[in-house]
Design a protein around this motif. Structure first.
Motif, mmCIF file in Angstrom:
data_model
loop_
_atom_site.group_PDB
_atom_site.id
_atom_site.type_symbol
_atom_site.label_atom_id
_atom_site.label_comp_id
_atom_site.label_asym_id
_atom_site.label_seq_id
_atom_site.Cartn_x
_atom_site.Cartn_y
_atom_site.Cartn_z
ATOM 1 N N TRP A 159 0.819 -1.210 0.000
ATOM 2 C CA TRP A 159 0.000 0.000 0.000
ATOM 3 C C TRP A 159 0.852 1.260 0.000
ATOM 4 O O TRP A 159 1.941 1.289 0.583
ATOM 5 C CB TRP A 159 -0.894 0.026 1.243
ATOM 6 C CG TRP A 159 -1.980 -0.991 1.206
ATOM 7 C CD1 TRP A 159 -1.928 -2.276 1.667
ATOM 8 C CD2 TRP A 159 -3.288 -0.819 0.659
ATOM 9 N NE1 TRP A 159 -3.123 -2.912 1.444
ATOM 10 C CE2 TRP A 159 -3.973 -2.041 0.825
ATOM 11 C CE3 TRP A 159 -3.940 0.253 0.052
ATOM 12 C CZ2 TRP A 159 -5.283 -2.223 0.404
ATOM 13 C CZ3 TRP A 159 -5.247 0.080 -0.371
ATOM 14 C CH2 TRP A 159 -5.907 -1.150 -0.193
ATOM 15 N N GLN A 160 0.339 2.292 -0.617
ATOM 16 C CA GLN A 160 0.868 3.636 -0.467
ATOM 17 C C GLN A 160 0.620 4.045 0.988
ATOM 18 O O GLN A 160 -0.501 3.985 1.480
ATOM 19 C CB GLN A 160 0.128 4.561 -1.431
ATOM 20 C CG GLN A 160 0.595 5.988 -1.461
ATOM 21 C CD GLN A 160 -0.181 6.792 -2.497
ATOM 22 O OE1 GLN A 160 -1.299 6.421 -2.880
ATOM 23 N NE2 GLN A 160 0.391 7.881 -2.961
ATOM 24 N N GLN A 161 1.669 4.425 1.698
ATOM 25 C CA GLN A 161 1.537 4.635 3.139
ATOM 26 C C GLN A 161 0.721 5.882 3.471
ATOM 27 O O GLN A 161 -0.195 5.832 4.295
ATOM 28 C CB GLN A 161 2.920 4.727 3.778
ATOM 29 C CG GLN A 161 2.889 4.755 5.294
ATOM 30 C CD GLN A 161 4.249 4.508 5.892
ATOM 31 O OE1 GLN A 161 5.276 4.715 5.255
ATOM 32 N NE2 GLN A 161 4.285 4.055 7.131
ATOM 33 N N THR A 162 1.047 7.003 2.869
ATOM 34 C CA THR A 162 0.304 8.244 3.088
ATOM 35 C C THR A 162 -0.540 8.520 1.856
ATOM 36 O O THR A 162 -0.019 8.502 0.735
ATOM 37 C CB THR A 162 1.260 9.424 3.335
ATOM 38 O OG1 THR A 162 2.074 9.128 4.472
ATOM 39 C CG2 THR A 162 0.481 10.703 3.597
ATOM 40 N N GLN A 173 -7.711 8.010 -10.976
ATOM 41 C CA GLN A 173 -7.367 6.955 -11.927
ATOM 42 C C GLN A 173 -6.082 7.293 -12.675
ATOM 43 O O GLN A 173 -5.202 6.439 -12.852
ATOM 44 C CB GLN A 173 -8.529 6.743 -12.898
ATOM 45 C CG GLN A 173 -9.764 6.147 -12.237
ATOM 46 C CD GLN A 173 -10.995 6.201 -13.119
ATOM 47 O OE1 GLN A 173 -11.121 7.076 -13.986
ATOM 48 N NE2 GLN A 173 -11.924 5.273 -12.910
ATOM 49 N N GLN A 174 -5.958 8.538 -13.099
ATOM 50 C CA GLN A 174 -4.755 8.969 -13.807
ATOM 51 C C GLN A 174 -3.541 8.958 -12.882
ATOM 52 O O GLN A 174 -2.444 8.539 -13.275
ATOM 53 C CB GLN A 174 -4.957 10.362 -14.397
ATOM 54 C CG GLN A 174 -3.773 10.861 -15.216
ATOM 55 C CD GLN A 174 -4.034 12.224 -15.841
ATOM 56 O OE1 GLN A 174 -4.969 12.921 -15.470
ATOM 57 N NE2 GLN A 174 -3.202 12.603 -16.795
ATOM 58 N N TYR A 175 -3.751 9.392 -11.649
ATOM 59 C CA TYR A 175 -2.664 9.401 -10.663
ATOM 60 C C TYR A 175 -2.116 7.992 -10.456
ATOM 61 O O TYR A 175 -0.896 7.780 -10.432
ATOM 62 C CB TYR A 175 -3.182 9.972 -9.348
ATOM 63 C CG TYR A 175 -2.208 9.854 -8.201
ATOM 64 C CD1 TYR A 175 -1.192 10.786 -8.025
ATOM 65 C CD2 TYR A 175 -2.302 8.794 -7.300
ATOM 66 C CE1 TYR A 175 -0.292 10.665 -6.970
ATOM 67 C CE2 TYR A 175 -1.408 8.670 -6.245
ATOM 68 C CZ TYR A 175 -0.401 9.606 -6.088
ATOM 69 O OH TYR A 175 0.491 9.478 -5.052
ATOM 70 N N ALA A 176 -3.021 7.014 -10.293
ATOM 71 C CA ALA A 176 -2.594 5.636 -10.062
ATOM 72 C C ALA A 176 -1.798 5.100 -11.254
ATOM 73 O O ALA A 176 -0.789 4.404 -11.078
ATOM 74 C CB ALA A 176 -3.808 4.751 -9.793
ATOM 75 N N GLU A 177 -2.229 5.426 -12.455
ATOM 76 C CA GLU A 177 -1.534 4.957 -13.659
ATOM 77 C C GLU A 177 -0.122 5.522 -13.759
ATOM 78 O O GLU A 177 0.783 4.866 -14.280
ATOM 79 C CB GLU A 177 -2.324 5.350 -14.903
ATOM 80 C CG GLU A 177 -3.626 4.582 -15.085
ATOM 81 C CD GLU A 177 -4.398 5.054 -16.305
ATOM 82 O OE1 GLU A 177 -3.881 5.946 -17.017
ATOM 83 O OE2 GLU A 177 -5.505 4.538 -16.544
ATOM 84 N N GLN A 178 0.079 6.725 -13.240
ATOM 85 C CA GLN A 178 1.369 7.402 -13.390
ATOM 86 C C GLN A 178 2.263 7.300 -12.156
ATOM 87 O O GLN A 178 3.422 7.716 -12.199
ATOM 88 C CB GLN A 178 1.128 8.880 -13.722
ATOM 89 C CG GLN A 178 0.403 9.097 -15.040
ATOM 90 C CD GLN A 178 0.090 10.559 -15.306
ATOM 91 O OE1 GLN A 178 0.239 11.418 -14.436
ATOM 92 N NE2 GLN A 178 -0.362 10.854 -16.527
ATOM 93 N N LEU A 179 1.747 6.722 -11.074
ATOM 94 C CA LEU A 179 2.494 6.699 -9.815
ATOM 95 C C LEU A 179 3.750 5.835 -9.921
ATOM 96 O O LEU A 179 3.705 4.697 -10.393
ATOM 97 C CB LEU A 179 1.599 6.172 -8.688
ATOM 98 C CG LEU A 179 2.242 6.084 -7.295
ATOM 99 C CD1 LEU A 179 2.695 7.460 -6.802
ATOM 100 C CD2 LEU A 179 1.265 5.445 -6.296
ATOM 101 N N GLY A 204 8.334 3.382 -4.408
ATOM 102 C CA GLY A 204 8.963 2.171 -3.898
ATOM 103 C C GLY A 204 9.650 1.348 -4.969
ATOM 104 O O GLY A 204 9.845 0.141 -4.781
ATOM 105 N N GLY A 205 9.976 1.984 -6.092
ATOM 106 C CA GLY A 205 10.622 1.267 -7.187
ATOM 107 C C GLY A 205 9.654 0.549 -8.105
ATOM 108 O O GLY A 205 10.079 -0.244 -8.954
ATOM 109 N N TYR A 206 8.349 0.818 -7.969
ATOM 110 C CA TYR A 206 7.337 0.132 -8.773
ATOM 111 C C TYR A 206 6.457 1.137 -9.508
ATOM 112 O O TYR A 206 6.270 2.274 -9.064
ATOM 113 C CB TYR A 206 6.458 -0.759 -7.889
ATOM 114 C CG TYR A 206 7.223 -1.877 -7.223
ATOM 115 C CD1 TYR A 206 7.505 -3.057 -7.911
ATOM 116 C CD2 TYR A 206 7.688 -1.743 -5.914
ATOM 117 C CE1 TYR A 206 8.218 -4.083 -7.305
ATOM 118 C CE2 TYR A 206 8.400 -2.766 -5.300
ATOM 119 C CZ TYR A 206 8.663 -3.933 -6.003
ATOM 120 O OH TYR A 206 9.372 -4.938 -5.405
ATOM 121 N N THR A 207 5.906 0.676 -10.621
ATOM 122 C CA THR A 207 5.011 1.524 -11.421
ATOM 123 C C THR A 207 3.651 0.870 -11.656
ATOM 124 O O THR A 207 2.822 1.431 -12.372
ATOM 125 C CB THR A 207 5.646 1.830 -12.790
ATOM 126 O OG1 THR A 207 5.900 0.593 -13.482
ATOM 127 C CG2 THR A 207 6.950 2.595 -12.634
#
Length: 303
Positions: free
Chosen positions: A57-60, A71-77, A80-83
């Motif tokens: 999980w995203q901590q904060t 939805q766009q934010y999640a796609e571009q996040l 932790g070294g992951y996309t």
């Protein structure tokens, strides 16, 4: 010799648990009388791993935004070294809520408190595509119109918390109808009463009903936790959201859970199977009952 054998057995089982994964460890820990590990692990990179579900999980949370922005934010996040981040399934998000806590009903040791009142999920209500399931800071679940978010001109601070990893609540067959009046959930292993009890009763009466129930040769039936009860609400269905292909007498009715509201002990949580809404009522009110037996760390109350 006996002590040496017991110590060797303890070490072997502990090693086996580490290899087999977190889903077997709680059962081994109980049999060995050793403490189970904490449910969460702070990865030190802005992420937290749930050691039971395996999800990270995203901590904060990322703050208030519209659904489309979320939805766009999640796609571009990139974190932790992951996309491969995404918005969570309703049950994924619901299972990090802690109904022992209040304001928020979430452990802030792992998930810092923010100004959130709700968090987005990926799932729309099937009979109203403008409404998406949101988990609220009080510990409930409801489907709210996208337009209710502050960013869309509404009044609700709906925040975004992303997740990654294979979902234990993903697509695929989950329920199995047995020939003895029960239904087995093949994800959690829980066994459910197949026939919805048609008599509405108070919470105390519901507790007694489950204690006295004898079904399929078993007598260890009980009221489900609120996590367990919400887990059988099918987000692809509505009116009812309890699948009538598996549950006889399934109807759009509220059913009691065994989970008491933390700050109001005269109230208990329930799931309304009209859609899957989770909220609470006074224990003196009357609702239907669906008994369960067994346990699984995925849906057990935190300890």
């Amino acid at each position: 010799m006996t002590v040496h054998f017991q110590n060797s057995r303890r070490l072997w089982l502990a090693s086996l648990a580490a290899v087999a994964g977190s889903r077997i460890l709680p059962r081994l820990s109980a049999s060995l009388h050793i403490p189970a590990p904490a449910q969460y692990q702070d990865n030190g990179d802005g992420t937290v791993t749930d050691t039971i579900s395996g999800l990270t999980w995203q901590q904060t949370d990322a703050g208030e935004m519209t659904l489309e922005a979320a939805q766009q934010y999640a796609e571009q996040l990139q974190l932790g070294g992951y996309t491969d981040w995404r918005l969570p399934h309703p049950m994924e998000l619901f299972c990090i809520m802690d109904h022992r806590l209040h304001g928020p009903a979430m452990n802030t040791r792992w998930f810092p408190a923010t100004a959130a009142r709700y968090w987005w999920t990926e799932t729309a209500r099937p009979d109203s595509r403008e409404k998406y399931w949101q988990v609220n800071t009080g510990g409930g679940i409801g489907a709210h119109a996208k337009s209710e978010a502050i960013g869309a001109g509404g009044e609700n601070p709906v925040h975004t918390r992303c997740v990654r990893g294979p979902s234990p609540w993903g697509a695929g067959p989950r329920l199995q109808k047995n020939t003895d009046g029960t239904v087995t959930d093949q994800v959690t292993g829980l066994v459910w009463q197949q026939q919805l009890n048609s008599q509405a009763m108070t919470w105390e009466q519901a507790q007694e009903y489950c204690r006295e129930l004898s079904l399929a040769g078993q007598s260890d039936w009980r009221l489900p936790t609120i996590r367990e009860l919400r887990s059988i609400s099918d987000d692809r269905l509505a009116q009812p959201s309890l699948n009538p292909d598996f549950f006889s007498g399934a109807d759009s009715v509220p059913c009691w859970s065994g989970t008491t509201q933390m700050n109001r002990p005269e109230r208990a949580w329930y799931t309304d199977f009209t859609s899957g809404l989770v909220t609470y009522r006074d224990k003196t009110e009357r609702m239907q009952v669906l008994a369960v037996r067994g346990s699984n760390p995925l849906t057990a109350e935190p300890t």
